[in-house]
Motif scaffolding. Structure first.
Motif, PDB file in Angstrom:
ATOM      1  N   UNK A 276       0.827  -1.214   0.000  1.00 62.74           N
ATOM      2  CA  UNK A 276       0.000   0.000   0.000  1.00 62.74           C
ATOM      3  C   UNK A 276       0.857   1.257   0.000  1.00 62.74           C
ATOM      4  N   UNK A 277       0.244   2.370  -0.437  1.00 58.65           N
ATOM      5  CA  UNK A 277       0.931   3.653  -0.438  1.00 58.65           C
ATOM      6  C   UNK A 277      -0.054   4.771  -0.114  1.00 58.65           C
ATOM      7  N   UNK A 278       0.384   5.715   0.727  1.00 58.72           N
ATOM      8  CA  UNK A 278      -0.380   6.936   0.900  1.00 58.72           C
ATOM      9  C   UNK A 278      -0.411   7.695  -0.407  1.00 58.72           C
ATOM     10  N   UNK A 279      -1.591   8.189  -0.793  1.00 61.27           N
ATOM     11  CA  UNK A 279      -1.699   8.849  -2.093  1.00 61.27           C
ATOM     12  C   UNK A 279      -2.342  10.217  -1.965  1.00 61.27           C
ATOM     13  N   UNK A 280      -2.549  10.891  -3.120  1.00 58.15           N
ATOM     14  CA  UNK A 280      -2.985  12.287  -3.102  1.00 58.15           C
ATOM     15  C   UNK A 280      -4.417  12.450  -2.622  1.00 58.15           C
ATOM     16  N   UNK A 281      -5.158  11.370  -2.483  1.00 55.16           N
ATOM     17  CA  UNK A 281      -6.490  11.445  -1.885  1.00 55.16           C
ATOM     18  C   UNK A 281      -6.418  11.710  -0.388  1.00 55.16           C
ATOM     19  N   UNK A 282      -5.248  11.483   0.212  1.00 52.61           N
ATOM     20  CA  UNK A 282      -5.118  11.582   1.660  1.00 52.61           C
ATOM     21  C   UNK A 282      -5.420  10.280   2.357  1.00 52.61           C
ATOM     22  N   UNK A 283      -5.677   9.246   1.560  1.00 50.07           N
ATOM     23  CA  UNK A 283      -5.881   7.888   2.066  1.00 50.07           C
ATOM     24  C   UNK A 283      -4.805   6.980   1.461  1.00 50.07           C
ATOM     25  N   UNK A 284      -4.616   5.829   2.096  1.00 56.21           N
ATOM     26  CA  UNK A 284      -3.752   4.822   1.491  1.00 56.21           C
ATOM     27  C   UNK A 284      -4.496   4.131   0.350  1.00 56.21           C
ATOM     28  N   UNK A 285      -3.785   3.829  -0.723  1.00 52.35           N
ATOM     29  CA  UNK A 285      -4.320   2.909  -1.722  1.00 52.35           C
ATOM     30  C   UNK A 285      -3.840   1.511  -1.361  1.00 52.35           C
ATOM     31  N   UNK A 286      -4.706   0.551  -1.529  1.00 52.23           N
ATOM     32  CA  UNK A 286      -4.457  -0.797  -1.032  1.00 52.23           C
ATOM     33  C   UNK A 286      -3.579  -1.597  -1.995  1.00 52.23           C
ATOM     34  N   UNK A 564     -15.868  -3.695   0.020  1.00 54.42           N
ATOM     35  CA  UNK A 564     -14.432  -3.502  -0.171  1.00 54.42           C
ATOM     36  C   UNK A 564     -13.764  -3.148   1.159  1.00 54.42           C
ATOM     37  N   UNK A 565     -12.446  -3.273   1.202  1.00 57.79           N
ATOM     38  CA  UNK A 565     -11.700  -2.849   2.384  1.00 57.79           C
ATOM     39  C   UNK A 565     -11.590  -1.333   2.388  1.00 57.79           C
ATOM     40  N   UNK A 566     -11.838  -0.721   3.544  1.00 56.81           N
ATOM     41  CA  UNK A 566     -11.751   0.732   3.661  1.00 56.81           C
ATOM     42  C   UNK A 566     -10.343   1.108   4.122  1.00 56.81           C
ATOM     43  N   UNK A 567      -9.647   1.964   3.372  1.00 60.37           N
ATOM     44  CA  UNK A 567      -8.254   2.276   3.721  1.00 60.37           C
ATOM     45  C   UNK A 567      -8.165   3.298   4.848  1.00 60.37           C
ATOM     46  N   UNK A 568      -7.028   3.326   5.558  1.00 59.52           N
ATOM     47  CA  UNK A 568      -6.823   4.340   6.596  1.00 59.52           C
ATOM     48  C   UNK A 568      -6.402   5.678   6.027  1.00 59.52           C
ATOM     49  N   UNK A 569      -6.573   6.731   6.858  1.00 60.03           N
ATOM     50  CA  UNK A 569      -6.054   8.064   6.521  1.00 60.03           C
ATOM     51  C   UNK A 569      -4.529   8.022   6.457  1.00 60.03           C
ATOM     52  N   UNK A 570      -3.984   8.958   5.682  1.00 60.93           N
ATOM     53  CA  UNK A 570      -2.539   9.171   5.660  1.00 60.93           C
ATOM     54  C   UNK A 570      -2.179  10.146   6.783  1.00 60.93           C
ATOM     55  N   UNK A 571      -1.340   9.699   7.712  1.00 62.46           N
ATOM     56  CA  UNK A 571      -0.857  10.578   8.787  1.00 62.46           C
ATOM     57  C   UNK A 571       0.638  10.361   8.989  1.00 62.46           C
ATOM     58  N   UNK A 572       1.303  11.386   9.498  1.00 62.33           N
ATOM     59  CA  UNK A 572       2.734  11.300   9.761  1.00 62.33           C
ATOM     60  C   UNK A 572       3.006  10.432  10.988  1.00 62.33           C
ATOM     61  N   UNK A 573       4.224   9.949  11.064  1.00 57.32           N
ATOM     62  CA  UNK A 573       4.675   9.189  12.217  1.00 57.32           C
ATOM     63  C   UNK A 573       4.881  10.150  13.403  1.00 57.32           C
ATOM     64  N   UNK A 574       4.185   9.904  14.505  1.00 49.80           N
ATOM     65  CA  UNK A 574       4.235  10.818  15.654  1.00 49.80           C
ATOM     66  C   UNK A 574       5.647  10.975  16.199  1.00 49.80           C
ATOM     67  N   UNK A 575       6.390   9.871  16.296  1.00 52.87           N
ATOM     68  CA  UNK A 575       7.725   9.938  16.877  1.00 52.87           C
ATOM     69  C   UNK A 575       8.686  10.708  15.965  1.00 52.87           C
ATOM     70  N   UNK A 576       8.515  10.554  14.658  1.00 51.76           N
ATOM     71  CA  UNK A 576       9.360  11.305  13.722  1.00 51.76           C
ATOM     72  C   UNK A 576       9.076  12.803  13.841  1.00 51.76           C
ATOM     73  N   UNK A 577       7.790  13.172  13.888  1.00 49.39           N
ATOM     74  CA  UNK A 577       7.427  14.584  14.037  1.00 49.39           C
ATOM     75  C   UNK A 577       7.964  15.138  15.354  1.00 49.39           C
ATOM     76  N   UNK A 578       7.830  14.370  16.413  1.00 48.71           N
ATOM     77  CA  UNK A 578       8.331  14.798  17.722  1.00 48.71           C
ATOM     78  C   UNK A 578       9.841  15.025  17.671  1.00 48.71           C
ATOM     79  N   UNK A 579      10.572  14.093  17.069  1.00 49.02           N
ATOM     80  CA  UNK A 579      12.026  14.199  16.985  1.00 49.02           C
ATOM     81  C   UNK A 579      12.441  15.420  16.164  1.00 49.02           C
ATOM     82  N   UNK A 580      11.784  15.647  15.026  1.00 46.95           N
ATOM     83  CA  UNK A 580      12.133  16.782  14.172  1.00 46.95           C
ATOM     84  C   UNK A 580      11.845  18.108  14.864  1.00 46.95           C
TER      85      UNK A 580
END
Length: 599
Positions: A276-286, A564-580
């Motif tokens: 899967x990949x996060x895409x421009x819809x803001x959701x993952x494509x399966x 069909x399977x419903x994909x999750x939202x695209x969100x950043x990794x919390x720990x990466x954002x915290x570290x940056x």
């Protein structure tokens, strides 16, 4: 064009010299930067892969199309001016005076610069040989991504029978050191060419270019008519012939001045799971099977720069690229939709999910007739929701005024629900590639009757909770119009379809009810539009009686009529954002994070 020199001269190029990981860190920084009001292109000079303990030799350049001003400079002029030149070309007529003859000769002379020129020499992009895809600083963008993928690859292919070339932008997953996944969608020329090779039982040559003039990237996503080489548009805009050189291991021709070249073949019988990949819809494509490209050669110019972009929740770089496309292609769209005056595709409608348009209304039901025509025009056929207004409507980018205009003209009888083809990435349709369409005719006079008795948000919430206690909050928008928009947050434990018939008691107080998830921020209309137009299939999720009701919630196959399977939202990794943030590389606050649903 030396893109770094160009950006230093024409923009406030941001240079980050810290060692940053191609896995999540670099893309998360670019993702957040382009959402800022003063967004800038970024050059990452020291990309690394900490998992592989690897430092890359090539810098990473992101957010090339960082804002409207920079996009205009890349195009060389305002896109409306380019559109006017195209319109004049489309309406050429026989000259009747000497001046008109001279003007025509000038136009025809200029056209000689449109056509690509093939050079009998090696290009700058073929000076250095690279042994593996793993030598390139390819990004892993999102935590749940299936791997790294190339995001701004200019994918050059050619028609098997006519040898007409095409360039498109497709997702390119890295499987190993010399294999890529080829995610071309059903309506793309690359996919059409592929099926010709498959029928013939032949391998399909493909060459991927990365970098060079940023206009190459823009041309790669331009919705040109089928089998029209996109670099003709490059020649028209730049007023100079694109100079092409032949790939070293196949017969594909590419611009001589790109930064990297990846050559190879696609075997039509070789598929592999991509995503899967996060895409421009803001959701993952399966995950889904796609063709595999076997790489035969990788080359680069001296001191190359690796370009990349980020796709996810809006606003992103495609906001500015899409703006250029929208304006420039208006004259071409008018040739098949002659009553069209103007159109706009808001980025939070992720372009194909929402279009606003003005038209010249000539007779009753003209707008509804126009909807059918519009849904049959090229890539406009993938638009899910279209709202049509007449020529006196406000500017289509004045969202407050436009919404007010629409709400005063909204009624169930002015809504058309149909079905047709939908985008490959659409996740809400009951079947892949096929789903509901919604058209709103807001061209007429204001409706006469408004809400009979307007209640406060608190009073409306109380009435909703008397129907189902899982309603958590209510926010009303456009209360000064005939059709206030009631948005309700719902903690979903049952299908809303079972509740629609119970909402009849609200019809004195409500003419439009839109239900969203309990996690959605009712005070953020920008992201509410993103959520709703992504999540609805008009045939399933829109009810017109006794008033307009919309189910904008995520669908759950366990409780909804959704297989069909419903994909999750695209969100950043919390720990990466915290570290940056802790390292001072990101300077954003909690309000910014909440506004755009970052984590």
């Amino acid at each position: 064009m030396d893109v770094i020199d160009f950006l230093k001269q024409h923009s406030n190029l941001k240079i980050i010299e810290d060692e940053l990981d191609v896995n999540l860190e670099i893309p998360h920084i670019a993702y957040i930067e382009v959402k800022k009001e003063d967004s800038r292109p970024i050059l990452f000079t020291n990309p690394v892969d900490r998992k592989l303990d690897k430092k890359y030799d090539f810098p990473v350049l992101m957010n090339i199309f960082a804002n409207f001003e920079l996009t205009t400079k890349i195009l060389g002029k305002h896109p409306d001016k380019i559109a006017k030149e195209i319109e004049e070309l489309l309406h050429l007529k026989p000259p009747s005076t000497w001046k008109e003859k001279l003007d025509l000769l000038s136009t025809l002379f200029r056209m000689k610069n449109v056509f690509p020129k093939r050079l009998d020499q090696k290009g700058d992009c073929q000076e250095i040989e690279i042994d593996s895809l793993h030598e390139l600083p390819i990004l892993k963008t999102w935590p749940e991504d299936g791997g790294k993928f190339i995001t701004t690859g200019q994918v050059y292919t050619k028609d098997l029978h006519s040898n007409v070339q095409n360039v498109g932008m497709y997702r390119l997953q890295v499987y190993d050191d010399m294999r890529l996944g080829m995610h071309w969608q059903i309506h793309k020329d690359g996919a059409h060419f592929f099926h010709e090779y498959k029928k013939a039982g032949k391998k399909m040559p493909v060459t991927i270019a990365i970098g060079g003039d940023p206009l190459y990237i823009w041309c790669g996503q331009a919705p040109m008519p089928p089998k029209v080489f996109e670099l003709l548009l490059y020649g028209f805009i730049r007023n100079q012939n694109p100079e092409l050189i032949k790939s070293l291991t196949n017969d594909i021709w590419i611009p001589k001045d790109v930064d990297f070249v990846i050559e190879g073949y696609v075997d039509p019988n070789n598929f592999e799971i991509e995503g899967p990949f996060g895409d421009h819809t803001g959701y993952y494509t399966l995950p889904e099977p796609f063709p595999v490209m076997e790489v035969t050669k990788i080359t680069a110019k001296k001191n190359p720069v690796f370009t990349a972009t980020v796709v996810g929740k809006p606003p992103l770089e495609d906001k500015y690229m899409g703006w250029g496309t929208e304006r420039i292609f208006l004259p071409l769209l008018k040739t098949t939709a002659s009553d069209l005056i103007d159109y706009h595709m808001p980025e939070n409608g992720v372009f194909h999910n929402l279009i606003l348009a003005k038209m010249d209304v000539r007779y009753p039901a003209h707008a509804k007739q126009f909807m059918h025509a519009f849904w049959g025009v090229g890539q406009m056929s993938f638009v899910k929701h279209a709202i049509f207004m007449d020529k006196d409507a406000p500017d289509l980018t004045d969202y407050e005024a436009v919404t007010h205009h629409i709400c005063n003209r909204l009624s169930p009888k002015n809504i058309l629900i149909s079905e047709g083809v939908v985008d490959h990435l659409d996740h809400s349709s009951p079947r892949q590639f096929e789903g509901g369409k919604l058209g709103i005719d807001a061209t007429g006079e204001e409706v006469k009757e408004g809400v009979e008795e307007l209640l406060s948000d608190e009073e409306l919430l109380e009435k909703l909770q008397s129907i189902d206690g899982n309603f958590l909050d209510v926010k009303q928008y456009m209360t000064n119009t005939k059709n206030p928009l009631v948005v309700a947050a719902y903690k979903k434990e049952k299908s809303l379809q079972t509740l629609f018939e119970k909402f009849g008691a609200l019809q004195k107080h409500c003419k439009v009810l839109i239900v969203v998830n309990d996690c959605d921020d009712l005070d953020n209309p920008y992201m509410l539009v993103w959520r709703v137009v992504n999540n609805i299939d008009a045939q399933r999720d829109v009810v017109l009686e006794p008033f307009i009701m919309v189910d904008g919630t995520n669908k759950d196959p366990k409780i909804d009529t959704f297989d069909r399977e419903w994909p999750p939202d695209v969100v950043c990794d919390k720990e990466v954002i915290k570290s940056l943030r802790e390292r001072g590389i990101l300077d954003i606050d909690e309000a910014f994070i909440k506004k755009y649903g970052i984590v």
